[in-house]
Write a protein that holds these residues in place. Structure first.
Motif, short mmCIF file in Angstrom:
data_model
loop_
_atom_site.label_atom_id
_atom_site.label_comp_id
_atom_site.label_asym_id
_atom_site.label_seq_id
_atom_site.Cartn_x
_atom_site.Cartn_y
_atom_site.Cartn_z
N VAL A 81 36.68 45.10 49.21
CA VAL A 81 37.25 44.29 48.51
C VAL A 81 36.54 43.31 48.01
O VAL A 81 35.47 42.85 48.39
N THR A 82 36.89 42.67 46.44
CA THR A 82 36.07 41.73 45.88
C THR A 82 36.94 40.53 45.65
O THR A 82 37.92 40.39 46.08
N THR A 83 36.19 39.73 44.97
CA THR A 83 37.07 38.27 44.49
C THR A 83 37.36 38.48 43.15
O THR A 83 37.68 37.41 42.55
N ASP A 84 37.71 39.81 42.60
CA ASP A 84 38.20 39.90 41.21
C ASP A 84 39.06 38.91 40.82
O ASP A 84 40.20 38.73 41.30
N ASP A 85 39.33 38.40 39.66
CA ASP A 85 40.30 37.66 38.98
C ASP A 85 41.42 38.46 38.45
O ASP A 85 41.32 38.47 37.11
#
Length: 141
Positions: free
Chosen positions: A29-33
């Motif tokens: 899991v990333t913090t992609d927007d």
């Protein structure tokens, strides 16, 4: 089977799309927007929800005119093989057609051939691919 509701350009939280995508595509899991990305590059997207939970997502990127591309089709494990993915892609195609798109493209790994060709109605075409990033999976071959 839980009732699934679908929404073209439906509301979503970045975290829930990223969590669904990470589970479906096997990455951290990333913090992609996601919101900024789809609003900048996409004709639209379809969200599928069951009991308020995001259980499916597909993105329809486009060239601003006649070609659109199905990307990031993902369905939660608990509702797979129940027609959710085919419905997501079907709604994406309907809305792309309504927007004047002439061609809807998709690329996929071989194990998804039956889904895209049989369940979703795509037809096979010749295509090419250049892997531009190291560590990326260019597919079989």
């Amino acid at each position: 089977m839980t009732l699934v509701a679908y929404a073209w350009r439906g509301d979503f939280d970045n975290g829930e799309v990223e969590a669904l995508h990470a589970a479906g595509f096997g990455h951290d899991v990333t913090t992609d927007d996601w919101s900024a990305r789809v609003r900048r590059h996409s004709l639209g997207w379809v969200c599928a929800r069951a009991g308020g939970e995001l259980v499916g997502f597909v993105n329809v990127a486009w060239d601003g005119r006649g070609h659109a591309f199905v990307l990031d089709t993902v369905v939660a494990e608990r509702v797979r093989r129940a027609g959710v993915g085919a419905r997501l892609v079907g709604l994406a195609a309907e809305h792309a057609r309504a927007a004047g798109v002439a061609w809807l493209h998709v690329d996929f790994e071989e194990h998804l051939r039956g889904f895209y060709l049989d369940a979703c109605g795509f037809r096979p075409t010749g295509a090419g691919l250049i892997a531009l990033a190291t560590g990326g999976s260019p597919g079989p071959g």
